[in-house]
Design a protein around this motif. Structure first.
Motif, mmCIF file in Angstrom:
data_model
loop_
_atom_site.group_PDB
_atom_site.id
_atom_site.type_symbol
_atom_site.label_atom_id
_atom_site.label_comp_id
_atom_site.label_asym_id
_atom_site.label_seq_id
_atom_site.Cartn_x
_atom_site.Cartn_y
_atom_site.Cartn_z
ATOM 1 N N GLN A 28 0.817 -1.206 0.000
ATOM 2 C CA GLN A 28 0.000 0.000 0.000
ATOM 3 C C GLN A 28 0.857 1.264 0.000
ATOM 4 N N ASP A 47 0.770 3.456 2.133
ATOM 5 C CA ASP A 47 1.237 3.739 3.493
ATOM 6 C C ASP A 47 2.411 2.854 3.912
ATOM 7 N N ASP A 60 2.445 -0.547 4.209
ATOM 8 C CA ASP A 60 2.093 -1.840 4.796
ATOM 9 C C ASP A 60 1.914 -2.876 3.684
ATOM 10 N N SER A 96 -0.523 -9.219 7.683
ATOM 11 C CA SER A 96 0.097 -7.924 7.442
ATOM 12 C C SER A 96 1.490 -7.901 8.056
ATOM 13 N N THR A 152 3.065 0.122 8.439
ATOM 14 C CA THR A 152 2.446 1.383 8.041
ATOM 15 C C THR A 152 3.372 2.551 8.371
#
Length: 473
Positions: free
Chosen positions: A188, A190, A192, A211, A215
Motif C-alpha cells: 500500500q 502507506d 504496509d 500484514s 504502516t
C-alpha cells in the motif's frame, strides 16, 4: 480479524547477499511487425537461454480458449507466471503483434483489440525482448525500457523483480481458472504489505488477514537474484520474508505466488535431477503466509476460502482442503473450492415449520464451525433445547452449541473452518432417516384439492360443449 504477528519475519540491516544484482543486458531483439497466432503453442518468443517463453497457452479446462502469457519453458508443467488477458481469454486464430506504431497489441479472432501496451499514445517501442529473468520488455531506440511485464504482475513475482508502492498481486479464481480471484497481496501507499479478501468485481476490499504492520515505514518488496524476498523500510532496516537459508537460484527455479486459496507461497523447482539429489522434480514450498489461512480468514463479508457452505482445513502436508457438511455436495464436483449446495428440499415454513420438523434431524460435526451468520442466540440453554429450537425453526440450517450457549445460523454459511482448536459442537439439519434427497415434498392437501377442482371443471366443460354439439346435430 487481522493477524498482526509474523512468526518468521527477521529485522536486519540489508547484508550484501540481499542486495539486488544487475545482470548484463543480453537479450534477443524482437522487431516491429512480429506476430504470434493462437493456434500453435510452439510459436512463441523465447528468452535467450530458453528458460521463459511468451505466447499463447491453452486454458487447462478449455482447449478452444487461449491465454496470452509468460511461462517456464524448461519445466514440464509449463508453469504460467504472468498473463495479459486473464479475465478475457481469446479464441483460436487470435494474435498478438508488435505493430509498427510501437505498441504490443492483442487482437481476438475477429480482429478486435483486447489489450495494448504501452497505454500512452506517444510511448512507442522499436523492439521487444523476452528476458531470462521472465520479464517481457518493450524497448525504445536507445534500448531504454518503456514498458515491462514486471511492473504489472498478475499472481506471481520472480527473482530480480521488485514491487513498488502501490502494487498488488491478484490470485487466480481457482486452480484451473486464471481469472481474477478473491485474494490480493497489496503493497500500500502507506508502506504496509497486506493480504486481503476482495469481491470478484470492483476494487473494494473486505478486510486484511495478514500484514507486516509496516504502516509509515515500508518501501519496496524485493525478490533478489539469490532467492530471498524482503521488504525494505525507509529507515534502511529490512524485513526478510524468506526464512533461514534458501536453496540456490543457480540450481533451482524460484517463484512466489499468491495462490487461489489465499496463501502466499514461495516455490522452488530443481533445474537438473543430478545437482539436486533428494528433491522431487516438482514445485516444492519453502515458505508461506499465513500459517493457517482457514483460521486467518474471518470476516462478515465474503464467503471465505472454501466459498459458501464449505469448511476449510489443512491436510497433513499443510495444504488447504475444502469439505461439505452432511446433506450437502460440491457445486462443481471437479472443484472442491467452489462451495457447497444443499442436496435436499429445505424445511417448509408453513405453520412456522412445525409440521415438517419431524422429517428432519441434526447431524453432529466435531471441530467445525461457521463463526458468522448467527441470527439468534440463546443463553443459558442446554443442548437438547438448542436442538429442539433449531428443528422447529424453518430458517435454522445449523445450530452451534458450547458452554450453555446456542447459536442458530441460516444458509448460505460463510468462513467455515475445521480445526482441532475449534471446540464447539456443530449440528447440521438434514432430512431424517431414508427420506430421499433432491426430491420435492408431496403436494399439500390444498394443492391436491386445487388439482381436483381443476380436473372437475375440465370434465364438466367437455360434457357441456359435447352436449351442445349433439343438440345442434
Amino acid at each position: 480479524m487481522a493477524h498482526s504477528a509474523l512468526f518468521d519475519l527477521h529485522f536486519l540491516l540489508i547484508p550484501l547477499f540481499l542486495l539486488p544484482t544487475i545482470a548484463p543486458s543480453i537479450h534477443q531483439s524482437i522487431p516491429l511487425g512480429t506476430t504470434i497466432t493462437a493456434a500453435d503453442e510452439n510459436s512463441s518468443w523465447a528468452s535467450l537461454s530458453g528458460e521463459f517463453a511468451y505466447g499463447f497457452r491453452h486454458l487447462p479446462n478449455n482447449d478452444s480458449l487461449f491465454l496470452l502469457a509468460i511461462w517456464y519453458q524448461k519445466i514440464p508443467e509449463r508453469t504460467v507466471v504472468w498473463s495479459a488477458n486473464r479475465d478475457n481469454p481469446v479464441q483460436r486464430e487470435s494474435r498478438v503483434e508488435l505493430v509498427n506504431n510501437g505498441h504490443l497489441v492483442l487482437y481476438d479472432h475477429r480482429g478486435r483489440e483486447i489489450w495494448k501496451m504501452p497505454k500512452a499514445i506517444n510511448a512507442r517501442a522499436t523492439s521487444a525482448s523476452m528476458l531470462d529473468t521472465g520479464n517481457l520488455v518493450l524497448l525504445s531506440m536507445d534500448s531504454s525500457t518503456i514498458w515491462e511485464s514486471f511492473n504489472e504482475p498478475t499472481d506471481t513475482i520472480l527473482p530480480s523483480q521488485t514491487l513498488t508502492k502501490p502494487s498488488k498481486l491478484s490470485s487466480r479464481r481457482y486452480e484451473m481458472d486464471y481469472s481474477k480471484g478473491q485474494f490480493e497481496l497489496r503493497l500500500q501507499e502507506d508502506g504496509d504489505l497486506v493480504l486481503y479478501t476482495v469481491p470478484l468485481e470492483g476494487e473494494f476490499t473486505y478486510s486484511n488477514y495478514w500484514s507486516t504492520n509496516t504502516t509509515g515505514s515500508g518501501s519496496q518488496v524485493i525478490f533478489n537474484e539469490s532467492g530471498y524476498i524482503y521488504l525494505t523500510q525507509i529507515s534502511g532496516v529490512s524485513i526478510t520474508l524468506t526464512p533461514g537459508t534458501i536453496v540456490s537460484t543457480q540450481e533451482f527455479s524460484h517463484r512466489a505466488t499468491l495462490d487461489f486459496d489465499g496463501v502466499l507461497r514461495q516455490y522452488v523447482y530443481p533445474r537438473t535431477p543430478d545437482s539436486t539429489v533428494g528433491w522431487a522434480q516438482s514445485w516444492s514450498v519453502v515458505w508461506y503466509q499465513p500459517s493457517n489461512v482457514c483460521l486467518a480468514v474471518f470476516f462478515a463479508l465474503g464467503s471465505g476460502t472454501c466459498r459458501f457452505n464449505g469448511d476449510c482445513a489443512l491436510d497433513e502436508n499443510q495444504r488447504t482442503t475444502c469439505h461439505c457438511p452432511p446433506g450437502y455436495s460440491y457445486l462443481d464436483p471437479n472443484n472442491t473450492f467452489g462451495g457447497c449446495k444443499q442436496d435436499f428440499v429445505p424445511q417448509s415454513c408453513e405453520s412456522g415449520g412445525s409440521i415438517e420438523a419431524p422429517q428432519f434431524e441434526l447431524k453432529e460435526m466435531r471441530n467445525v464451525d461457521w463463526p458468522l451468520n448467527d441470527y439468534e442466540r440463546y443463553f443459558p440453554i442446554n443442548e437438547n433445547l438448542c436442538r429442539q429450537e433449531c428443528l422447529l425453526d424453518c430458517f435454522c440450517s445449523v445450530a452451534i452449541f458450547k458452554d450453555d450457549t446456542c447459536w442458530k445460523k441460516k444458509v448460505p454459511l460463510s468462513n467455515g473452518k475445521m480445526d482441532y482448536g475449534v471446540s464447539r459442537k456443530t449440528l447440521v439439519k438434514t432430512p431424517r432417516g431414508n427420506l430421499s434427497l433432491q426430491t420435492a415434498p408431496p403436494p399439500t392437501s390444498s394443492c391436491r384439492e386445487k388439482k381436483d377442482r381443476t380436473a372437475l371443471i375440465l370434465i364438466g366443460s367437455v360434457l357441456f360443449w359435447g352436449s351442445g354439439l349433439l343438440n345442434l346435430l
